[in-house]
Design an enzyme around this catalytic site. Structure first.
Site, mmCIF file in Angstrom:
data_model
loop_
_atom_site.group_PDB
_atom_site.id
_atom_site.type_symbol
_atom_site.label_atom_id
_atom_site.label_comp_id
_atom_site.label_asym_id
_atom_site.label_seq_id
_atom_site.Cartn_x
_atom_site.Cartn_y
_atom_site.Cartn_z
ATOM 1 N N GLU A 1 46.753 4.167 42.745
ATOM 2 C CA GLU A 1 47.500 3.726 41.434
ATOM 3 C C GLU A 1 48.401 3.271 39.918
ATOM 4 O O GLU A 1 49.005 3.628 39.713
ATOM 5 C CB GLU A 1 46.568 2.455 41.672
ATOM 6 C CG GLU A 1 46.439 0.930 41.293
ATOM 7 C CD GLU A 1 48.526 0.240 41.266
ATOM 8 O OE1 GLU A 1 48.434 -0.051 40.431
ATOM 9 O OE2 GLU A 1 47.947 -0.331 42.314
ATOM 10 N N ASP B 1 49.676 -0.135 44.155
ATOM 11 C CA ASP B 1 49.667 0.201 45.470
ATOM 12 C C ASP B 1 50.168 -1.168 46.355
ATOM 13 O O ASP B 1 51.007 -1.625 47.247
ATOM 14 C CB ASP B 1 48.420 -0.762 45.587
ATOM 15 C CG ASP B 1 47.617 1.468 45.810
ATOM 16 O OD1 ASP B 1 48.218 2.712 46.630
ATOM 17 O OD2 ASP B 1 46.757 1.979 45.006
ATOM 18 N N GLY C 1 59.684 -12.455 27.498
ATOM 19 C CA GLY C 1 61.181 -13.346 27.372
ATOM 20 C C GLY C 1 61.360 -13.279 25.749
ATOM 21 O O GLY C 1 61.116 -13.232 25.252
ATOM 22 N N GLY C 2 62.313 -14.946 26.385
ATOM 23 C CA GLY C 2 63.215 -14.979 24.919
ATOM 24 C C GLY C 2 62.347 -16.300 24.964
ATOM 25 O O GLY C 2 63.006 -16.767 23.582
#
Length: 414
Positions: A138, A167, A246-247
């Site tokens: 993982e 995983d 994000g913006g």
């Protein structure tokens, strides 16, 4: 009728990535036959054991809706059983180390020869390239796939996330590939190979960071906190702490009780469309018209001050009070919910996102249910199988008599 009813899965997976995939297919109605070593089984059966003598939660929570067949494929008799299974099944799923199936004598060429309609799906650490023979776990996948280098705070080391994106994330990708290959087979009549590499899966989930890598060529990433702190950018996407990806800038902020409760926090997003409402809520109405705060671009160099001011307000409210105040105003916020709070949330029980299962060895336990809800194909979560619980049943369905099964057992094949 279940969505995948009639589809037979030959499950040669173990630990987490492969079992995540086959459990999802089992939830949707496929008949999943989990093949395990006699007397040993999946390694996770005895890892992180919390109830002596019982299968661990690690195993039970990844292997619902499956049947367990013990099979020793190193014996001639075991190989013969496996050939029959390949002839009868639609999909073979495996996450062995690279080359293991070929050494067993059941690589893709042999499987395709036995059953041209068979879909052979594999989880590997890396795709073709310099590292394709390396073993991956993982956290290795998170590091090699770009997640760790972009997680954490700028003044600290790379961090892995608690979400098992290497995983379980790759298992989800593989399940989509299998269903797509099944759909293709309906038209072509031919099976095919499906590969989901863990590095590829993690990178797919980190696509916004690859986006930011390319945006760096045009200048500083202004929505990152370091821009407002006058910290220069390097040549690679940096760690961004709890900044929004994000913006719309966002941060994790303290709430009432944070001194003693490690989860008394909320995520708060300063969405441009509701900026004026935010100003009213936090007691800063003058910011609505102030040219240094009124527009998103003007706020970017001042995000530290903006969020510090918002935090002064959130610290006077519990994380749930913040939700109650902000949600009616369409201000996007979200409480930091602990695993304890999630386990006790009634709505998640009602939707089947968390379910209680009764197990003959360990009693009742909580587990995740199917995260995807289909209106015409409800999911029933069935407990994980005991080791070899369905061996006789599966073999009988393959045409073996009781005497045949006894012989296989005597030969050490099951």
């Amino acid at each position: 009728m279940k969505a995948l009813e009639g589809v037979k899965i030959l499950d040669f997976t173990h630990v987490q990535s492969g079992p995540t995939c086959t459990q999802l297919l089992g939830w949707f109605g496929a008949d999943v036959i989990k093949v395990e070593r006699p007397g040993v089984g999946d390694a996770t059966r005895k890892q992180l054991v919390d109830v002596p003598g019982a299968d661990s939660l690690y195993f039970t929570m990844l292997n619902h809706n499956k049947r367990s067949l013990t099979l020793n494929t190193k014996t001639p008799e075991g190989k013969a059983v496996l050939e029959k299974l390949i002839l009868e099944c639609d999909v073979m799923v495996e996450n062995f180390a690279p080359g293991a199936l070929d050494r067993m004598g059941f690589g893709w060429d042999r499987v395709h020869e036995l059953n041209p309609r068979m879909i052979m799906a594999s989880v590997k650490g890396f795709g073709p390239g310099p590292y394709e023979d390396c073993k991956v776990y993982e956290n290795v996948a998170q590091c090699a796939g770009g997640s760790a280098s972009t997680t954490g705070f700028l003044d600290g080391p790379p961090l892995v996330t608690g979400a098992q994106i290497g995983d379980s994330g790759t298992g989800l990708h593989l399940a989509l590939g299998i269903v797509t290959a099944l759909y293709h087979r309906e038209k072509s009549g031919e099976g095919q190979r499906v590969l989901a590499a863990m590095q590829d899966g993690v990178l797919n989930l980190c696509r916004v960071k690859l986006r930011d890598q390319q945006r760096l060529a045009a200048g500083p990433l202004k929505e990152y906190s370091q821009y407002g702190e006058d910290i220069p950018f390097g040549d690679a996407t940096p760690r961004a702490g709890n900044d929004s990806g994000g913006g719309q800038p966002g941060r994790i902020l303290k709430c009432k009780g944070w001194e003693t409760d490690p989860n008394a926090y909320t995520y708060f997003i300063t969405q441009a469309a509701v900026w004026q409402k935010i100003c009213d809520v936090i007691g800063k109405p003058e910011w609505k018209e102030d040219p240094e705060y009124a527009t998103p671009d003007a706020r970017l160099p001042r995000l530290g001050e903006v969020f510090s001011t918002i935090e002064e307000w959130t610290m006077t409210k519990t994380k749930f009070e913040v939700m109650d105040i902000c949600n009616p105003l369409d201000i996007p916020v979200g409480p930091i919910l602990s695993m304890k709070e999630l386990a006790e949330e009634p709505s998640l029980r009602d939707t089947g996102t968390i379910v209680e299962v009764d197990h003959p060895e360990r009693g009742k336990y909580l587990t995740v249910g199917c995260p995807v809800k289909l209106s015409a194909s409800p999911v029933e979560v069935v407990r994980s199988p005991l080791l070899g619980e369905h061996s006789d049943e599966v073999l009988a369905q393959l045409g073996y008599s009781a005497d045949d099964i006894s012989g296989l057992r005597s030969a050490g094949a099951i």
